[in-house]
Design an enzyme around this catalytic site. Sequence first.
Site, mmCIF file in Angstrom:
data_model
loop_
_atom_site.group_PDB
_atom_site.id
_atom_site.type_symbol
_atom_site.label_atom_id
_atom_site.label_comp_id
_atom_site.label_asym_id
_atom_site.label_seq_id
_atom_site.Cartn_x
_atom_site.Cartn_y
_atom_site.Cartn_z
ATOM 1 N N LEU A 27 11.246 1.526 7.144
ATOM 2 C CA LEU A 27 10.648 1.679 5.899
ATOM 3 C C LEU A 27 11.282 3.103 5.389
ATOM 4 O O LEU A 27 11.433 4.181 6.339
ATOM 5 C CB LEU A 27 9.232 2.024 5.923
ATOM 6 C CG LEU A 27 8.472 2.353 4.755
ATOM 7 C CD1 LEU A 27 8.310 1.040 3.712
ATOM 8 C CD2 LEU A 27 7.184 2.932 4.782
ATOM 9 N N LYS A 56 6.639 -2.098 2.058
ATOM 10 C CA LYS A 56 5.408 -1.493 2.607
ATOM 11 C C LYS A 56 3.950 -2.588 2.303
ATOM 12 O O LYS A 56 3.306 -2.053 1.445
ATOM 13 C CB LYS A 56 5.194 -0.185 2.103
ATOM 14 C CG LYS A 56 4.176 0.596 2.845
ATOM 15 C CD LYS A 56 4.244 2.251 2.352
ATOM 16 C CE LYS A 56 3.136 2.916 3.095
ATOM 17 N NZ LYS A 56 3.398 3.024 4.563
ATOM 18 N N TYR A 80 0.890 -1.250 -0.015
ATOM 19 C CA TYR A 80 0.042 0.074 0.042
ATOM 20 C C TYR A 80 1.001 1.344 -0.065
ATOM 21 O O TYR A 80 2.187 1.142 0.174
ATOM 22 C CB TYR A 80 -1.061 0.035 1.189
ATOM 23 C CG TYR A 80 -0.139 0.268 2.609
ATOM 24 C CD1 TYR A 80 0.597 -0.811 3.305
ATOM 25 C CD2 TYR A 80 -0.435 1.429 3.113
ATOM 26 C CE1 TYR A 80 1.187 -0.292 4.338
ATOM 27 C CE2 TYR A 80 0.203 1.693 4.365
ATOM 28 C CZ TYR A 80 1.019 0.704 4.968
ATOM 29 O OH TYR A 80 1.642 1.173 6.278
ATOM 30 N N GLU A 109 12.147 2.614 14.026
ATOM 31 C CA GLU A 109 11.039 3.449 13.764
ATOM 32 C C GLU A 109 9.713 3.332 14.509
ATOM 33 O O GLU A 109 9.496 2.638 15.437
ATOM 34 C CB GLU A 109 11.100 3.196 12.218
ATOM 35 C CG GLU A 109 10.154 1.787 11.901
ATOM 36 C CD GLU A 109 9.900 1.805 10.509
ATOM 37 O OE1 GLU A 109 9.676 2.592 9.629
ATOM 38 O OE2 GLU A 109 10.037 0.517 10.188
HETATM 39 N N1 PMP Z 1 7.521 3.743 9.153
HETATM 40 C C1 PMP Z 1 6.328 3.069 8.851
HETATM 41 C C2 PMP Z 1 6.400 1.635 9.611
HETATM 42 C C3 PMP Z 1 5.164 3.415 8.102
HETATM 43 O O1 PMP Z 1 4.070 2.626 8.013
HETATM 44 C C4 PMP Z 1 5.229 4.832 7.664
HETATM 45 C C5 PMP Z 1 4.160 5.397 7.226
HETATM 46 N N2 PMP Z 1 3.803 4.906 5.891
HETATM 47 C C6 PMP Z 1 6.354 5.396 7.786
HETATM 48 C C7 PMP Z 1 7.404 4.958 8.447
HETATM 49 C C8 PMP Z 1 6.599 6.985 7.133
HETATM 50 O O2 PMP Z 1 6.438 6.810 5.890
HETATM 51 P P1 PMP Z 1 6.023 7.988 4.946
HETATM 52 O O3 PMP Z 1 6.741 9.331 5.211
HETATM 53 O O4 PMP Z 1 6.211 7.470 3.270
HETATM 54 O O5 PMP Z 1 4.610 8.147 5.083
#
Ligand code: PMP
Length: 287
Positions: free
Chosen positions: A207, A149, A33, A182
Site C-alpha cells: 500500500l 485500501k 477505508y 510490508e
Molecule cells: N500498509 C498497510 C497494509 C496498511 O494497512 C497501512 C496503514 N493503513 C500502511 C501500509 C501505512 O499507510 P499509512 O502511512 O497511510 O497509514
Amino acid sequence: MPRIAYVNGRYVPHRDASVHIEDRGYQFADGVYEVCEISRGYIIDMPGHLDRLDRSLRELSIGWPVSRKALEMILGEVVRRNRVRDGLVYLQVTRGVARRDHVFPPASVRPALVVTAKSTDPAVSARRAEAGVSVITVPDNRWERVDIKTVGLLPNVLARQKAREAGAYEAWFVGTDGKVTEGSSTNAWIVSQDGRLVTRPAEHGILRGITRGTVIKVAEQLGLKIEERAFTVEEAKAAREAFITSATSIVLPVVSIDGAAVANGHPGSVALSLRAAFFDVAEKCLA
Ligand code: PMP
C-alpha cells in the site's frame, strides 16, 4: 461523554450506531477505508489520505458517498464531537446496502459512509518509539491488489495476531522471493550499512503509505539518501537500522526481527530523527 459516530448522514452515539446486515462491506468486504492521525487537534496529511481514498474508490468503481469537501467537514466534526486532541479518525466507504448478489447493485444504491474517532495517548507511542518494537516475518498470502485500501484485511488480521502471540508488535509479509513487502498495517524500511534509507517502491505489493510519502520528504530535507527497492529479510537483519511507518505509528524503530537483534538492539538515530522532524513536514488541517 459518549463516543459519537457518523453513519450515513447522522451523528449518533456508538451504542446506536449500526449498519444494515446486507451492507456489502459486511458481506463481501466490498469497501475501502482510511485512517488519519490526529495530533494536537490537527488532522495529519488529510489531503494525501483523501487522494488515496479517491484512487481506491475509482479502482473499485464505488462512488464518493458525499463530496470531498463534505467529507472533510464530517471528519472535522467527528473529531470535535469526540473531543479528540491526539488520536485517530477512521472512515469507511462501502458499496452500500443491497440484496446479497456478487454482481454490483444498481447505480441507485448509495455508497455507505461511516466515520469514527478515538483518542490515543501520545506518551504511550513516545515510549514505544524510545524502546523500539519487535517484528516477526510471515509469508505474504494476500491478493495482488494490496495497493487498494480495502476493508478485506483477514490476512493482515491473522498476521498481526500471530505477531501478538509471539510477543512482537508487527508482522512483516515476505514474498516468495524472500523480499519483505510490508507490515500488516505499516510500511517497512531499513537503513543500509552505508547509511541509505531503503524501502520498497510503491508500485506493486504494498500500500502506498501516506506516512511513507511524508517520511521520504522528511528524509530529503535531512539530506538522507533514499533507495526505493525491495530488501530481503537477511538484509534487514544485518541492517544498521530498521523501522516501520504508518499514520498510527508515525515512525517506529524496529529492534528485533524474528528474535534476532537489529544492530545493537536499540532504536537507531536515523529512525528517531525522522520521527522527530515528521510533524514539521506533514500537512496539518485544523479539525
Ligand atoms: N500498509 C498497510 C497494509 C496498511 O494497512 C497501512 C496503514 N493503513 C500502511 C501500509 C501505512 O499507510 P499509512 O502511512 O497511510 O497509514
